[in-house]
Design an enzyme around this catalytic site. Sequence first.
Site, PDB file in Angstrom:
ATOM      1  N   LYS A   8       1.047  -1.243  -0.159  1.00 16.61           N
ATOM      2  CA  LYS A   8      -0.020   0.030  -0.061  1.00 16.61           C
ATOM      3  C   LYS A   8       0.964   1.415  -0.014  1.00 16.61           C
ATOM      4  CE  LYS A   8      -3.640  -3.182   2.076  1.00 16.61           C
ATOM      5  NZ  LYS A   8      -4.456  -3.143   2.902  1.00 16.61           N
ATOM      6  N   HIS A  87      -8.148  -3.427  -6.165  1.00 17.20           N
ATOM      7  CA  HIS A  87      -8.104  -3.417  -4.613  1.00 17.20           C
ATOM      8  C   HIS A  87      -9.530  -2.474  -4.226  1.00 17.20           C
ATOM      9  CE1 HIS A  87      -6.868  -3.092  -0.593  1.00 17.20           C
ATOM     10  NE2 HIS A  87      -6.277  -4.232  -0.781  1.00 17.20           N
ATOM     11  N   GLU A 155     -10.731 -10.884  -1.310  1.00 18.46           N
ATOM     12  CA  GLU A 155     -10.503  -9.952   0.107  1.00 18.46           C
ATOM     13  C   GLU A 155     -11.806  -9.301   0.699  1.00 18.46           C
ATOM     14  OE1 GLU A 155      -6.090  -8.786  -0.054  1.00 18.46           O
ATOM     15  OE2 GLU A 155      -7.304  -6.930  -0.698  1.00 18.46           O
TER      16      GLU A 155
HETATM   17  P1  13P Z   1      -4.194  -6.633   5.655  1.00 11.98           P
HETATM   18  O1  13P Z   1      -3.343  -8.029   5.581  1.00 11.98           O
HETATM   19  O2  13P Z   1      -3.264  -5.647   6.452  1.00 11.98           O
HETATM   20  O3  13P Z   1      -5.453  -6.916   6.181  1.00 11.98           O
HETATM   21  O4  13P Z   1      -4.470  -6.171   4.145  1.00 11.98           O
HETATM   22  C1  13P Z   1      -4.977  -6.913   3.177  1.00 11.98           C
HETATM   23  C2  13P Z   1      -5.071  -6.214   1.787  1.00 11.98           C
HETATM   24  O5  13P Z   1      -5.774  -5.115   1.545  1.00 11.98           O
HETATM   25  C3  13P Z   1      -4.004  -6.752   0.972  1.00 11.98           C
HETATM   26  O6  13P Z   1      -4.357  -6.290  -0.298  1.00 11.98           O
END
Ligand code: 13P
Length: 236
Positions: A8, A87, A155
């Site tokens: 990120k 995402h 996700e």
């Molecule tokens: P986390 O592993 O911090 O929950 O993030 C997941 C994510 O958005 C991966 O793209």
Amino acid sequence: MLIGANWKMNPRTFSEAKELCRGVSGSEGVDVVLFPPAVYLRQLAEAFPHILFGVQNVYWESEGAFTGEMSLGMAREAGAHYVLAGHSERRQHFGETDEMVSKKVAAALAKGFSVILAVGEATKGDDKSIVIESLKRSTQNVAETDMTRLTVAYEPIWAISTSENHEDATPEYAQEMIHTLKQEVAVGYIYGGSVSIDNVAGFLQQPDIEGALVGGASLKKDEFNEIISVARSLKK
Ligand code: 13P
């Protein structure tokens, strides 16, 4: 097995980014792909040629008046082999729609990239059809012959560590959803949402889960390496 690290908008400095890469060990049977902020990419790819890199976002046009965007050609030249598309943070904060995502996915695949497409429902208990329809719309422009380079990351937004009141999904829940999605779009599936060293084995042991997309834990060098080791020991 595929383990993705979605950094990120982290870490704050390039030297920290280099430090994170130093910890990543190559691994037989497990593709490890790092998604750093794009401004770090070229230097990281040059410094760590054994690591696979990707971009967290891309634009489908090849050049022109699109302020702030990056083309696939630019991403390739900087060292990316993977593209992350759709995402939930891009959908939530930057207004990406399934239609935009589908253009990104199709363009990236057509240009020879491997793509991780993220889908997931906002709230626990949302109807499965919401995710199914989003997935179908996000893949609508993909050529059949390109499907082998497409991986879907399921996700659930409510399970992402930075979501307000987030709650871990169980491996069984993720398996059930992925099993359903796989019947609609027959590609490989990975899981993302608060994956950590404590829960990764449970997810990777599910029959339809072929890897993980890791956010927060990928910014902790030792924990991320341990996650890779677990993946290696369970490799499918
Ligand atoms: P986390 O592993 O911090 O929950 O993030 C997941 C994510 O958005 C991966 O793209």
